[in-house]
Design an enzyme around this catalytic site. Structure first.
Site, mmCIF file in Angstrom:
data_model
loop_
_atom_site.group_PDB
_atom_site.id
_atom_site.type_symbol
_atom_site.label_atom_id
_atom_site.label_comp_id
_atom_site.label_asym_id
_atom_site.label_seq_id
_atom_site.Cartn_x
_atom_site.Cartn_y
_atom_site.Cartn_z
ATOM 1 N N SER A 690 4.400 11.722 55.933
ATOM 2 C CA SER A 690 3.297 11.549 56.887
ATOM 3 C C SER A 690 2.585 10.209 56.746
ATOM 4 O O SER A 690 1.728 9.881 57.564
ATOM 5 C CB SER A 690 2.284 12.696 56.734
ATOM 6 N N LYS A 733 -6.330 17.621 57.094
ATOM 7 C CA LYS A 733 -6.503 16.176 57.181
ATOM 8 C C LYS A 733 -7.699 15.796 58.052
ATOM 9 O O LYS A 733 -8.480 14.902 57.717
ATOM 10 C CB LYS A 733 -5.224 15.538 57.739
#
Length: 790
Positions: A690, A733
């Site tokens: 990511s 996140k």
């Protein structure tokens, strides 16, 4: 007592024609025999007195009708016709109308006529003499009779032994027959029949018959006595040995309590109403136990097994609280937020209410530490009205911890599942398996494989624990598991779980949780009253931002506890009575701020980009720095990066080299430089795809000398063609970015749907950009290039 001397013995006795008769009922007299007799009544005493005054001769005759009064004693038909003439040897009066007589038989007589005129009975009699006949048959009868009588004397304990010797000296066959007939145990009627037999030979035969019968009786009695004696001897021996055994056990400190214990176990088995298979196994073990000595090691093993079998709740269960509104209220009282988990529990209750026989789900709460996974299990138990049992699976490596040990092992016990069921005392508790993601495996087996049967509703109705060795129904249990990450859970086990994610709390949610639960709990725990301490909202917010960095609220509660202890100390010292904690007071209680803002720490230099990362403890910010130096095509990666992250950096560099002209970078930029990419917090291992877009943006920012826009973060995977692929952990996140004050986030377009789980308040405060290609990321992230000054 008057007594008269006996008459001198008459060698020749002449029986008169008229003889006074003394009727008797039970006694019997034979000729030539001496016997005692007690008489009573005035007529009998008168008869005895007149006989003693005369020749002392009387006749003894038996009444035919025993125990019946004779109305007219002069009737001949009331008496047997044959009687015995006797001489009174001695007489002693014991009372007015009683006398003791010693009589000697003389011979037989026959009654001719009963005479009247006396107050007692008189009769004209005919004397009967035995004919002296002796032949071989009589001698044989006499010899046989003497032999039989000798056996009777030996077998009978009541006859003197010299009777047999005396019988051998008698030569008169009639006297021998009379003697033996008088001695043997026979009925009065049988003996009178002998008296009436005048033929000596026939008399011998009849006496022989009686004696044979008596011998048979005595021999049988002797045999019975011998058997009884043997049995008595054996019983006495057994009794003696048992008494000795009891004495030995008493000396050893042992008692018969084990018999009582066996009966107690039998009663428990019957009362418990075990399933057929379990009852059969319990009874078999009880039968083994009954044969063992209490000091045997196997005795303890069998007793412990029976304790477990009779203590488990085979049929006991608690009634579910199916009031949906009440359950919802309980869940809301105990926890703020966690809407998805609460919604699933309410759905379970609703289905349970409509279909009571439904199989329980296997819920798995996944989320960072401190997000309320375990406490949510407690709340579910309270909402359902069930017992709550929790076991921790963290660090378990032995399969026997789940399935139990077999009874062949010393100290064997059931597994933790059965132990928990026993503690719950019901077969339908809420059973929490904590930290299921931390189960390990080694040479002792794989506990996660054993959990496959426990957590499968299609199998756990007959869960077999190695210790019990009989199926136990776990289908009524509501299993709840918790984990920090799903990746370490084996796929087969993960497939049986219904995963509910608890990603973490926003700042607002943490403030609410602190006000509702944490502060009241710590106030009470530290001995304070609610009016003695108060926290302002800004103080709580400052603690969350400056002193904690977590998805949950565990560290927040610790910091609140520190402040409560500080206030309690001041109140105890008397320096204050109550305190209001504000943001300015935090330094005094907690020290300097520990968590600096990532956004503030970021520099405005090109080559530095803020990314978003997922960790087991929640989301986090990830700074990626890139720099270039003189060299030749070198790429250095530092910060404990994993293989996947290194490959992302290589792919980003390759994409830039392939599209250098479009990006405004010299085609040969890599010919004379070395590039170094570093990810701070170098002590922490990092991996995953990511950070691909973050690395590519950092390299482009460095090579184009363009800075990244302020308060911007990004996440996403890249390909060599420049596509941006979706990644996981979006909610964690985004929450981490919100806590850090980030205002803009770049996300892969495919992750747009994941924002539904993000609280609406957070979505409003952050600007989201959804991208498909890297060129679009660069246009959104990079500022314009500074104008060159000449």
């Amino acid at each position: 007592m008057a007594e008269q001397a006996p008459h001198e013995e008459l060698k020749v006795v002449r029986i008169p024609e008229v003889l006074p008769l003394l009727p008797i009922e039970t006694a019997f007299v034979f000729p030539k025999m001496i016997f005692p007799l007690e008489v009573s009544g005035k007529p009998s005493i008168t008869l005895i007195d007149e006989a003693m005054a005369g020749d002392r001769l009387i006749g003894i005759v038996m009444l035919k009708h025993k125990n019946e009064a004779v109305e007219d004693q002069h009737r001949k038909e009331d008496y047997y016709s044959i009687g015995t003439s006797v001489a009174i040897v001695r007489m002693a009066k014991t009372a007015d109308n009683k006398a003791q007589l010693l009589l000697q038989g003389i011979g037989r007589f026959r009654i001719i006529e009963i005479l009247k005129g006396k107050p007692y009975l008189q009769a004209r009699v005919e004397n009967i003499e035995d004919q002296e006949v002796k032949d071989i048959e009589i001698e044989a009868l006499m010899a046989n009779l003497v032999g039989l009588f000798d056996r009777i004397v030996k077998l009978s304990p009541f006859l003197p032994q010299d009777f047999a010797a005396m019988a051998k000296t008698i030569t008169d066959p009639g006297v021998l027959a009379d003697l033996i007939a008088s001695v043997i145990n026979a009925a009065i009627e049988e003996k009178h029949k002998i008296l009436e037999i005048l033929d000596v030979k026939e008399r011998l035969r009849e006496v022989t018959r009686l004696v044979n019968h008596q011998v048979e009786i005595l021999e049988l009695g002797s045999k019975i006595q011998s058997q009884v004696k043997d049995d008595m001897d054996k019983s006495q021996r057994d009794y003696y040995l048992r008494q000795q055994l009891c004495a030995i056990r008493k000396e050893l400190g042992e008692t018969d309590d084990e018999k009582v214990e066996i009966e107690e176990y039998r009663a428990k088995i019957e009362k418990k109403n075990l399933p057929d298979e379990a009852k059969k196994e319990a009874e078999r073990e009880l039968a083994r136990l009954a044969k063992m000595h209490p000091s045997s090691a196997e005795y303890t093993v069998a007793a412990t097994y029976l304790d477990w079998m009779t203590a488990l709740p085979w049929n006991e269960r608690t009634e579910d609280n199916l009031d949906i509104r009440k359950a919802r209220r309980v869940l809301n009282e105990d926890h703020y937020g966690l809407e998805k988990a609460k919604k699933r529990v309410i759905e379970y209750l609703a289905v349970r209410k409509l279909k009571p026989d439904t199989k329980g789900p296997i819920l798995c709460f996944v989320g960072p530490p401190g997000t309320g996974k375990t406490s949510l299990g407690h709340s579910i138990g309270r909402a359902l009205g069930r017992k709550f049992i929790r076991i921790s699976l963290g660090g378990i490596h032995d399969e026997a911890e789940i399935r139990g040990h077999r009874r062949t092992y010393v100290g064997a016990l059931p597994g933790r599942i059965i132990q928990g069921i026993r503690r719950a005392e019901s077969n339908n508790p809420v059973f929490m398996l904590d930290e299921i993601d931390k189960v390990g495996s080694d040479f002792r087996g794989d506990p996660s494989s054993a959990l496959l049967e426990v957590l499968d509703p299609e199998q756990n109705f007959s869960f077999s624990d190695h210790y019990l060795d009989v199926p136990f129904d776990l289908s009524h249990v509501m299993f709840i598991t918790t984990a920090n990450i799903l990746e370490t859970i084996p796929p087969a086990l993960r497939d049986r779980l219904e995963v509910i994610e608890l990603p973490g709390y926003t700042i607002d949610e943490k403030i609410r949780i602190a006000q509702r639960y944490l502060i009241p709990r710590q106030t009470e725990a530290n001995g304070l009253k609610p009016e003695q301490i108060r926290f302002t909202k800004s103080a709580i917010s400052s603690i969350i931002a400056g002193y904690t960095r977590e998805a949950g609220v565990r560290n927040l509660e610790r910091e609140l506890a520190s402040i409560c202890r500080g206030v309690a100390s001041q109140i105890a010292e008397g320096t204050t009575e109550k305190a209001t904690v504000t943001a300015r007071d935090l330094h005094r209680f907690l020290g300097p701020v520990r968590m600096a803002s990532e956004a503030a720490a970021r520099t405005a230099k090109p080559g530095v980009v803020m990314g978003l990362a997922w960790t087991p403890t929640g989301g986090d910010l990830l700074f990626i720095e890139a720099t270039a130096m003189k060299g030749k095509k070198g790429l250095t990666l530092t910060g404990q990066l994993g293989d996947v992250m290194k490959e992302s950096a290589t792919a980003a560099l390759s994409f830039i080299r392939a599209n250098a002209e479009e990006l405004g970078i010299a085609k040969d930029f890599f010919e004379e430089v070395d590039i170094h990419i570093h990810v701070p917090s170098g002590a922490i291992p990092k991996d995953g795809p990511s950070a691909g877009v973050t690395m590519l943006t950092a390299l482009t920012s460095l090579l184009t000398n363009r800075t990244v826009k302020k308060d911007l973060a990004m996440t996403g995977e890249i390909t060599l063609r420049g596509l941006v692929l979706p990644v996981g952990g979006i909610k964690e996140k985004v929450l981490a970015a919100h806590r850090a004050g980030v205002k803009t986030i770049i996300l892969p377009r495919w992750n747009k749907k994941d924002l539904e789980d993000v609280p609406a308040k957070v979505r409003k405060e952050i600007t989201f950009h959804y991208v498909d290609e890297m060129l679009e990321v660069l246009r959104l992230a990079l500022d314009k290039a500074p104008e060159s000054s000449e």
